[in-house]
Design an enzyme around this catalytic site. Structure first.
Site, PDB file in Angstrom:
ATOM      1  N   CYS A 121       1.994   6.544  10.519  1.00  0.00           N
ATOM      2  CA  CYS A 121       0.959   7.465  10.042  1.00  0.00           C
ATOM      3  C   CYS A 121       0.279   8.159  11.213  1.00  0.00           C
ATOM      4  O   CYS A 121      -0.023   9.359  11.156  1.00  0.00           O
ATOM      5  CB  CYS A 121      -0.060   6.730   9.171  1.00  0.00           C
ATOM      6  SG  CYS A 121      -0.790   5.267   9.937  1.00  0.00           S
ATOM      7  N   ARG A 139       0.829  -1.209   0.000  1.00  0.00           N
ATOM      8  CA  ARG A 139       0.000   0.000   0.000  1.00  0.00           C
ATOM      9  C   ARG A 139       0.867   1.266   0.000  1.00  0.00           C
ATOM     10  O   ARG A 139       0.648   2.168  -0.801  1.00  0.00           O
ATOM     11  CB  ARG A 139      -0.924   0.030   1.232  1.00  0.00           C
ATOM     12  CG  ARG A 139      -1.920  -1.099   1.361  1.00  0.00           C
ATOM     13  CD  ARG A 139      -2.923  -1.156   0.215  1.00  0.00           C
ATOM     14  NE  ARG A 139      -3.624   0.088   0.009  1.00  0.00           N
ATOM     15  CZ  ARG A 139      -4.026   0.532  -1.192  1.00  0.00           C
ATOM     16  NH1 ARG A 139      -3.764  -0.170  -2.285  1.00  0.00           N
ATOM     17  NH2 ARG A 139      -4.680   1.661  -1.319  1.00  0.00           N
TER      18      ARG A 139
END
Length: 332
Positions: A150, A11
């Site tokens: 993140c 991803r």
């Protein structure tokens, strides 16, 4: 022009490539993934269920994937030490495998001839940098760095702004986090985290996260003052941080909004966003900010006790910061 190679085409690796290809001073030279053939790499780069189809031309041959006429050399090597980074004159290897995330394992890229390494995962041994928070502490002698997680990229800019203005005595963070590839489509074995083995699309799953504690690594003044947890929820992308803090100084929620808005429009523009709209998670799909403060969602109980809410596209926002960090490291 900084010459980069991407190791791991999952991803993050694929989105990092999409973003890097838009940057004038970044050249994607090579890609390594031992589990994906060239035709499949091209297919997965072109078609994305979350972020949509790549707008340009994508094809492949025996030794490359070709994006908009630009040839990117491909390799299927399990051990990064065996990659030809020296002969390809790679300035920075971006490791997005989630496997080679410590100094000793990421060193394999240096041994292979890369000048530097940016790890797209938190690391317990490599120095971590969060753009907008502590990147100015990077020095050119550091060969291997981490872009943190993140969630740390969402939390740290907000925590910095709040701590600078009002002081944080202590705080708890919860991230309501979209599903990721480590979860299961149906109940299956997950020996380290039994809850994590339950069906991702049908459950709210409590989970651990080191993201809040990691803020103390990038902002030493907050060391030991924050910790947190996660709830994994059945959405494919975009997550949200709830930061509940006890402040040192008394303030009003309006004053907090003013301070965050000023930072979002000033020195943290492009990293920290600000909205007063009635938004939901899908409104932030493809948002390149690390963190978008939701002014209408936060609440205050007393002059020193507040709950603050900030959104993030945990894939796209984070991948944008990876490329920003690559550019920053290249310039230093």
């Amino acid at each position: 022009m900084v010459r980069v190679a991407i190791n791991g085409f999952g991803r993050i690796g694929r989105l990092v490539m999409r973003i890097a290809l838009q940057r004038k001073n970044v050249e994607v030279v090579a890609l390594n993934d031992p589990f994906i053939s060239n035709d499949y790499s091209a297919y997965m780069f072109k078609y994305d269920s979350t972020h949509g189809r790549y707008a340009g031309e994508v094809s492949h041959d025996d030794k490359h994937i070709i994006v908009d006429g630009h040839k990117i050399a491909t390799f299927q090597e399990r051990d990064p030490a065996n990659l030809p980074w020296a002969s390809l004159n790679i300035d920075i290897a971006i490791d997005s495998t989630g496997v080679f995330k410590e100094l000793d394992t990421a060193q394999k890229h240096i041994d292979a001839g890369a000048k530097k390494v940016v790890i797209t995962a938190p690391s317990s041994t490599a120095p971590m940098f969060v753009m907008g928070v502590n990147e100015e502490k990077y020095t050119s002698d550091l060969k291997i760095v981490s872009n943190a997680s993140c969630t740390t990229n969402c939390l740290a800019p907000l925590a910095k702004v709040i701590n600078d203005a009002f002081g944080i005595e202590e705080g708890l963070m919860t991230t309501v986090h979209s599903m990721t590839a480590t979860q299961k489509t149906v109940d299956g074995p997950s020996h380290k985290d039994w809850r994590g083995g339950r069906t991702a699309s049908g459950n709210i799953i409590p989970s651990s996260t080191g993201a809040a504690k990691a803020v103390g690594k990038v902002l030493p003044e907050l060391q030991g003052k924050l910790t947190g947890m996660a709830f994994r929820v059945p959405t494919v992308d975009v997550s949200v941080v709830d930061l509940t803090v006890k402040l040192n100084k008394e303030t009003t929620y309006d004053e907090i909004k003013k301070v965050v808005k000023a930072a979002a429009e000033g020195k943290l523009k492009g990293v920290l966003g600000y909205t007063e709209d009635a938004v939901v998670s899908s409104d932030f799909l493809g948002d390149s900010n690390s963190s978008i403060f939701d002014a209408a969602a936060g609440i205050q109980l007393s002059p020193k006790f507040v709950k603050l809410v900030s959104w993030y596209d945990n894939e796209y926002g984070y991948s944008t910061r990876v490329v920003d960090l690559v550019e920053h490291v290249a310039k230093a």
